[in-house]
Design a protein around this motif. Structure first.
Motif, PDB file in Angstrom:
ATOM      1  N   THR A 102       0.863  -1.183   0.000  1.00  0.00           N
ATOM      2  CA  THR A 102       0.000   0.000   0.000  1.00  0.00           C
ATOM      3  C   THR A 102       0.894   1.226   0.000  1.00  0.00           C
ATOM      4  OG1 THR A 102      -1.847   1.095   1.114  1.00  0.00           O
ATOM      5  CG2 THR A 102      -0.254  -0.005   2.538  1.00  0.00           C
ATOM      6  N   ARG A 200      -6.273   1.539  -1.378  1.00  0.00           N
ATOM      7  CA  ARG A 200      -6.062   0.140  -0.999  1.00  0.00           C
ATOM      8  C   ARG A 200      -6.888  -0.162   0.229  1.00  0.00           C
ATOM      9  NH1 ARG A 200      -4.742   1.013  -5.049  1.00  0.00           N
ATOM     10  NH2 ARG A 200      -2.761   0.797  -6.146  1.00  0.00           N
ATOM     11  N   PRO A 201      -7.652  -1.230   0.263  1.00  0.00           N
ATOM     12  CA  PRO A 201      -8.000  -2.076  -0.874  1.00  0.00           C
ATOM     13  C   PRO A 201      -8.745  -1.266  -1.949  1.00  0.00           C
ATOM     14  CG  PRO A 201      -8.697  -3.058   1.218  1.00  0.00           C
ATOM     15  CD  PRO A 201      -8.261  -1.669   1.513  1.00  0.00           C
ATOM     16  N   THR A 202      -8.616  -1.685  -3.203  1.00  0.00           N
ATOM     17  CA  THR A 202      -9.309  -1.007  -4.300  1.00  0.00           C
ATOM     18  C   THR A 202     -10.820  -1.171  -4.131  1.00  0.00           C
ATOM     19  OG1 THR A 202      -9.133  -3.032  -5.580  1.00  0.00           O
ATOM     20  CG2 THR A 202      -7.422  -1.365  -5.957  1.00  0.00           C
TER      21      THR A 202
END
Ligand code: NCD
Ligand code: ZN
Ligand code: ZN
Length: 356
Positions: A102, A200-202
């Motif tokens: 990340t 992040r997370p996408t």
């Protein structure tokens, strides 16, 4: 007007040291109060990271001088500095382990460092993880093996929340948070907004988002902002960093969900105050509350933000529910009535407490 307890955000990036052009303790805690948060926990992926006792001590002092609300710091686990964990612990509220890539270089990919964390970090303080996909199973395995609490940050996928639900049913000491952006946006928004919605997370599929909502009354423990400010120029550059701000949009978004009947006000308080305090063992804040107008409609605007980054992926969205006032230890520290933004913040820098 509704009176609610001061909100707690267990996942904020304040960028000190090394990223002060994105945010610092002064601007970040101003944004916190403008969002109804009276206590926030700052993440350690700074530059240098909060992974050594020296950086930790200096950063605490900066936090103490500048903060408008109460702040606790996360220590960060890193392979090269794993022997410092015991020295870090007294200065930190919890330990953060990044298992996936990340923003920033802080990462743990080797088992030796993971074991050192679980063996040497004080059992009274939580270990939080950025763990995506199969790494959620790694965290659950460590929680089971060492019989100690693990908190999963920004859970975003159906399979992840379902696995955490199974672990909880087995009685394992795991907890988790979700973010407003993973509840209110999907991959389609990432297509529309480009780097401004890259994090992040996408962003995930509609099915993933539905799963998070379905688990909001049960498996999910906390609603956390993952306030991750980056300068607009950085986000629009050839190599945009992941992360979006969130402190000033979380409450209006969640109040909108309450207005729409998607969750109860009681559950909102559990997710944003009660469970965060219990999981991270945070002190009560006496005479501390916020006032909100649950019916007021507003449109989220970049011009109304206190965060130094000055933009939000939710700009243009109409929300129902507006913060009016924040009282911290008996003092009005934020009042939304003045037309001019700079007149709304009434706290003095340094009036916030640094934990522990
Ligand atoms: C965070 C950041 O910018 O520090 N970015 C993000 O996309 N969420 C790091 C993190 O929380 O993983
Ligand atoms: Zn993360
Ligand atoms: Zn984060």
């Amino acid at each position: 007007m509704l009176k609610l307890p001061g909100l707690i955000d267990v996942h904020t990036h304040l960028r000190v040291p090394g990223g002060e052009h994105k945010e610092d303790f002064q601007t970040g805690t101003a944004a916190a109060l403008a969002g109804g948060f009276t206590l926030i926990l700052a993440m350690p992926n700074t530059s240098p990271p909060l992974a050594s006792a020296g950086v930790m001590r200096e950063t605490r002092q900066k936090a103490q001088r500048a903060s408008h609300c109460d702040v606790g710091l996360f220590a960060g686990a890193s392979p090269g500095q794993r022997r410092q964990l015991a020295d870090l612990a007294p200065h930190a509220v919890a330990l953060k382990i990044y298992l996936n890539e990340t923003f920033g270089p802080l990462r743990v990919e080797d088992l030796v460092t993971l074991l050192t964390c679980f063996q040497t970090w004080p059992r009274s303080k939580v270990i939080a993880m950025h763990a995506e996909g199969p790494n959620v199973a790694v965290g659950i395995g460590l929680a089971a093996a060492y019989q100690r609490p693990v908190h999963f940050c920004h859970v975003s996928r159906q399979a992840e929340i379902e696995l955490i639900a199974v672990a909880k049913r087995q009685g394992l000491p795991v907890t988790c948070e979700v973010t407003p952006h993973h509840l209110f946006m999907t991959a389609a928004d990432a297509d529309r907004l480009g780097p401004l919605a890259d994090m992040r997370p996408t962003l995930a599929t509609a099915a993933d988002v539905d799963a998070l909502w379905a688990h909001l009354d049960t498996t999910v423990d906390c609603l956390a902002t993952d306030h991750a400010p980056h300068a607009l120029a950085e986000k629009q550059s050839a190599n945009p960093p992941p992360g979006v701000p969130g402190l000033e949009t979380a409450l209006p978004l969640m109040l909108t969900a309450v207005h729409a009947g998607r969750l109860s006000l009681e559950r909102l308080i559990e997710l944003m105050v009660i469970n965060p305090r219990r999981i991270f063992n945070l002190p009560e804040q006496p005479d501390t509350y916020i006032e909100v107008d649950p019916q007021a409609q507003t449109t989220i605007s970049n011009q109304e933000l206190h965060t130094r980054c000055g933009w939000t992926p939710f700009a243009g969205m109409t929300v129902t529910g507006r913060l009016q006032r924040v009282v911290l230890r008996g003092q009005t520290v934020y009042d939304a009535s003045p037309a001019e933004l700079k007149n709304r913040l009434l706290a003095r820098p340094g009036s916030g407490h640094v934990l522990p």
